[in-house]
Write an enzyme that holds these catalytic residues in place. Structure first.
Site, PDB file in Angstrom:
ATOM      1  N   ASP A  25       0.500  -1.736  -0.113  1.00 32.99           N
ATOM      2  CA  ASP A  25       0.014  -0.367   0.093  1.00 32.99           C
ATOM      3  C   ASP A  25       1.001   1.398  -0.112  1.00 32.99           C
ATOM      4  OD1 ASP A  25      -2.159  -2.063  -0.026  1.00 32.99           O
ATOM      5  OD2 ASP A  25      -2.359  -1.875   2.067  1.00 32.99           O
ATOM      6  N   GLU A  40      -9.876  -2.223   3.586  1.00 32.31           N
ATOM      7  CA  GLU A  40      -9.163  -2.423   4.560  1.00 32.31           C
ATOM      8  C   GLU A  40     -10.668  -1.244   5.696  1.00 32.31           C
ATOM      9  OE1 GLU A  40      -3.679  -1.913   4.902  1.00 32.31           O
ATOM     10  OE2 GLU A  40      -5.180  -0.556   4.714  1.00 32.31           O
TER      11      GLU A  40
END
Length: 275
Positions: free
Chosen positions: A56, A172
């Protein structure tokens, strides 16, 4: 697709699966335009992001660097720049991945702030922490680490009149897998709406090292369980989360876990309650 899947995907502004490479490339360009517009609209010229060594931050970091390079070329203003920040707690067990990430990103400036002394100092002053079991205290300290890291990033951004980038994405967000006012705090979140597989696909397209693209995701906040995989904490895999968000069939158990977790973590995705 169930009504809840559709509702949650819409709330998180989930990007549909890439139909082909052209769609992936178009999304990369859209994300870079977003980053550039955020800077120009703010009147600021510096971006700051903490680099962990995961896919990420690797992806967001490279997008940030490409964006400021394009702004310099388009405007002739050399003031646009990106600062990549390492934020270890003492020695990070996968520091080699973080260094590989930095080599790939090629940021204008690399900085390091070791947060260990700040975390310990705060912990020593909070008497309530001493009353907790070892496991519970370790969990709370993990959230302290995430919040101290964001304090450091905002301090660097403030010192340079810049903006802080966050790395939150849909896979997420749906699980509430971020620390409130910690890694969930930022000025812009250029990966928002993407599922985990799409973040990996963009990283691969940008040329990230394969071991970072496919690295097992971990928040790495708990000292009793260093490197604890995200998926173990979730109770479902990212493949199942991605499928759910894209309206595809998942097992009853995965569906129930994702919906329950989404509902239980709603407060993390909303502004503070007011009268």
């Amino acid at each position: 697709m169930s009504n809840r899947q559709a509702e949650i995907a819409a709330a998180l502004d989930v990007v549909p699966p890439f139909a082909d490479e052209a769609a992936l490339v178009a999304e990369v360009e859209r994300r870079k335009r977003f980053i550039k517009n955020c800077l120009q609209n703010s009147g600021l010229k510096v971006l700051v992001l903490g680099i962990s060594g995961g896919v990420d931050s690797t992806t967001a970091g490279r997008l940030a660097q490409l964006s400021v390079e394009e702004l310099r070329a388009e405007t002739g203003d050399s003031g646009y720049r990106f600062i990549a920040v390492r934020l270890p707690h003492d020695t990070q067990h996968d520091e080699h991945d973080a260094q590989d990430s930095l080599k790939f990103i090629r940021a204008d400036e690399n900085d390091t702030v070791n947060i260990a002394s700040s975390v310990r100092g705060l912990g020593e002053q909070v008497a309530h922490l001493q009353k907790l079991s070892e496991a519970r205290r370790d969990f709370v300290n993990g959230n302290i680490k995430a919040r101290i890291r964001m304090v450091a990033q905002f301090a660097i951004a403030n010192a340079n009149n810049g903006l802080v980038i966050g790395t939150d994405h849909a896979a997420e967000a749906v699980m509430g897998f971020f620390t409130k006012f910690g890694d969930g705090a930022c000025d812009l979140a250029p990966l928002s709406g993407l599922v985990k597989g799409q973040v990996r696909a963009i990283a691969q397209y940008l040329g990230a090292p394969q071991h970072l693209v496919m690295k097992t995701p971990t928040a790495d906040l708990e000292e009793l369980r260093p490197g604890k995989p995200d998926e173990e904490a979730h109770g479902v895999s990212y493949a199942e989360i991605d499928a759910f968000l894209h309206g595809q069939p998942v097992s009853e158990a995965a569906y129930a876990t994702i919906v329950r977790t989404y509902d239980n973590t709603r407060h993390k995705r909303e502004l503070p309650l007011v009268p």
